[in-house]
Write a protein that holds these residues in place. Structure first.
Motif, PDB file in Angstrom:
ATOM      1  N   UNK A 163     -24.662   0.435 -40.324  1.00 14.15           N
ATOM      2  CA  UNK A 163     -23.387  -0.192 -40.932  1.00 14.15           C
ATOM      3  C   UNK A 163     -22.109   0.634 -40.423  1.00 14.15           C
ATOM      4  N   UNK A 164     -22.020   1.381 -39.723  1.00 15.97           N
ATOM      5  CA  UNK A 164     -20.833   1.612 -38.928  1.00 15.97           C
ATOM      6  C   UNK A 164     -19.988   0.619 -38.188  1.00 15.97           C
ATOM      7  N   UNK A 165     -21.201  -0.055 -37.247  1.00 12.03           N
ATOM      8  CA  UNK A 165     -20.831  -1.055 -36.710  1.00 12.03           C
ATOM      9  C   UNK A 165     -19.886  -2.445 -37.398  1.00 12.03           C
ATOM     10  N   UNK A 166     -19.811  -2.430 -38.524  1.00  7.37           N
ATOM     11  CA  UNK A 166     -19.428  -3.258 -39.185  1.00  7.37           C
ATOM     12  C   UNK A 166     -17.985  -2.274 -39.218  1.00  7.37           C
ATOM     13  N   UNK A 167     -17.551  -1.456 -39.149  1.00  8.59           N
ATOM     14  CA  UNK A 167     -16.459  -1.143 -39.414  1.00  8.59           C
ATOM     15  C   UNK A 167     -16.011  -0.587 -37.594  1.00  8.59           C
ATOM     16  N   UNK A 168     -15.998  -1.066 -37.270  1.00  6.19           N
ATOM     17  CA  UNK A 168     -16.042  -1.111 -35.638  1.00  6.19           C
ATOM     18  C   UNK A 168     -16.117   0.400 -34.979  1.00  6.19           C
ATOM     19  N   UNK A 169     -16.736   1.295 -35.937  1.00  9.63           N
ATOM     20  CA  UNK A 169     -17.059   2.664 -35.040  1.00  9.63           C
ATOM     21  C   UNK A 169     -18.219   2.769 -33.905  1.00  9.63           C
ATOM     22  N   UNK A 170     -19.083   1.286 -34.322  1.00 11.88           N
ATOM     23  CA  UNK A 170     -19.725   1.959 -32.761  1.00 11.88           C
ATOM     24  C   UNK A 170     -19.591   0.078 -32.314  1.00 11.88           C
ATOM     25  N   UNK A 171     -20.131  -0.205 -30.844  1.00 15.89           N
ATOM     26  CA  UNK A 171     -19.695  -1.049 -30.019  1.00 15.89           C
ATOM     27  C   UNK A 171     -21.599  -0.729 -29.522  1.00 15.89           C
ATOM     28  N   UNK A 172     -21.861  -1.711 -28.706  1.00 13.99           N
ATOM     29  CA  UNK A 172     -23.229  -2.178 -27.948  1.00 13.99           C
ATOM     30  C   UNK A 172     -24.080  -1.839 -29.187  1.00 13.99           C
ATOM     31  N   UNK A 173     -23.885  -2.274 -30.088  1.00 15.83           N
ATOM     32  CA  UNK A 173     -25.531  -1.740 -31.407  1.00 15.83           C
ATOM     33  C   UNK A 173     -26.961  -2.238 -30.733  1.00 15.83           C
ATOM     34  N   UNK A 174     -26.846  -3.550 -30.130  1.00 18.63           N
ATOM     35  CA  UNK A 174     -28.315  -3.523 -30.035  1.00 18.63           C
ATOM     36  C   UNK A 174     -28.615  -2.570 -29.067  1.00 18.63           C
ATOM     37  N   UNK A 175     -28.296  -1.981 -28.080  1.00 16.34           N
ATOM     38  CA  UNK A 175     -28.462  -1.173 -26.829  1.00 16.34           C
ATOM     39  C   UNK A 175     -28.985   0.268 -28.048  1.00 16.34           C
ATOM     40  N   UNK A 176     -27.945   0.505 -28.546  1.00 15.04           N
ATOM     41  CA  UNK A 176     -28.383   1.708 -29.536  1.00 15.04           C
ATOM     42  C   UNK A 176     -29.774   1.686 -30.089  1.00 15.04           C
TER      43      UNK A 176
END
Length: 198
Positions: A110-123
């Motif tokens: 959800x955070x990645x949808x708002x640009x708060x998290x990058x590299x989501x698949x890594x995380x």
């Protein structure tokens, strides 16, 4: 009935038996969650990759949220067919580990949808594989812990594919190796235990 204090040796024996019983039950029955959630993740990953690369529309990334209902449905179907057993502390601990991993994974998505998290698949890969490693250590199944640690190391390949849609396929491969494979191994061991017990 007489109350009696158990000795240190008896206490250690009781703890060892509880771990052994949980381990046997885990090998018999808990391979399915690894298989179900692993295949759900792999299936959705491949679907997202196909949809995004064929259409060029990044909105298909919302399909990632299909992992949760797909995995939950699989768990519901298989849980109904499993025999009911006593829940031990170790069983609860494993449940807490995966509830924490699942909650955090959804929150990160959800955070990645708002640009708060990058590299989501890594995380996400780090979360999943840390859950696998800790589960393996908690239930004292070395190969599960080892596969989790292998997955953590493999996760560091994902940033090299940043900006490429192939990162999704690498993620799917990591999940297949570190969740689906241990799940099938546990199920195979469970079948052997069932045949010995019958």
């Amino acid at each position: 009935m007489e109350d009696r204090t158990i000795t240190g040796q008896e206490s250690l024996g009781l703890i060892a038996r509880m771990i052994q019983n949980t381990q046997r039950r885990f090998e018999r029955y808990a391979g399915m969650p690894f298989v179900i959630w692993g295949y759900s993740t792999v299936l959705v990953s491949v679907a997202v990759w196909l949809l995004v690369t064929r259409t060029g529309n990044p909105d298909w990334n919302f399909v990632w949220f299909g992992i949760v209902p797909l995995g939950a449905a699989g768990m519901f179907i298989t849980r109904k067919s499993r025999e009911k057993t006593v829940t031990t502390y170790t069983d609860q601990l494993v449940g807490y580990i995966w509830k924490g991993v699942g909650f955090t994974a959804v929150l990160v998505s959800i955070a990645s949808m708002f640009g708060l998290v990058t590299q989501i698949l890594f995380i996400e890969a780090l979360l999943i594989n840390t859950g696998t490693a800790v589960t393996g250590m908690a239930i004292k199944l070395k190969y599960v812990a080892v596969m989790g640690f292998v997955g953590i190391v493999l996760s560091f390949a994902l940033p090299f594919f940043n900006g490429s849609w192939y990162q999704i396929l690498v993620f799917a491969l990591i999940v297949a190796v570190t969740m689906v494979v241990p799940g099938h191994i546990m199920n195979a061991q469970g079948r052997k235990l069932n045949s010995k017990d019958s």
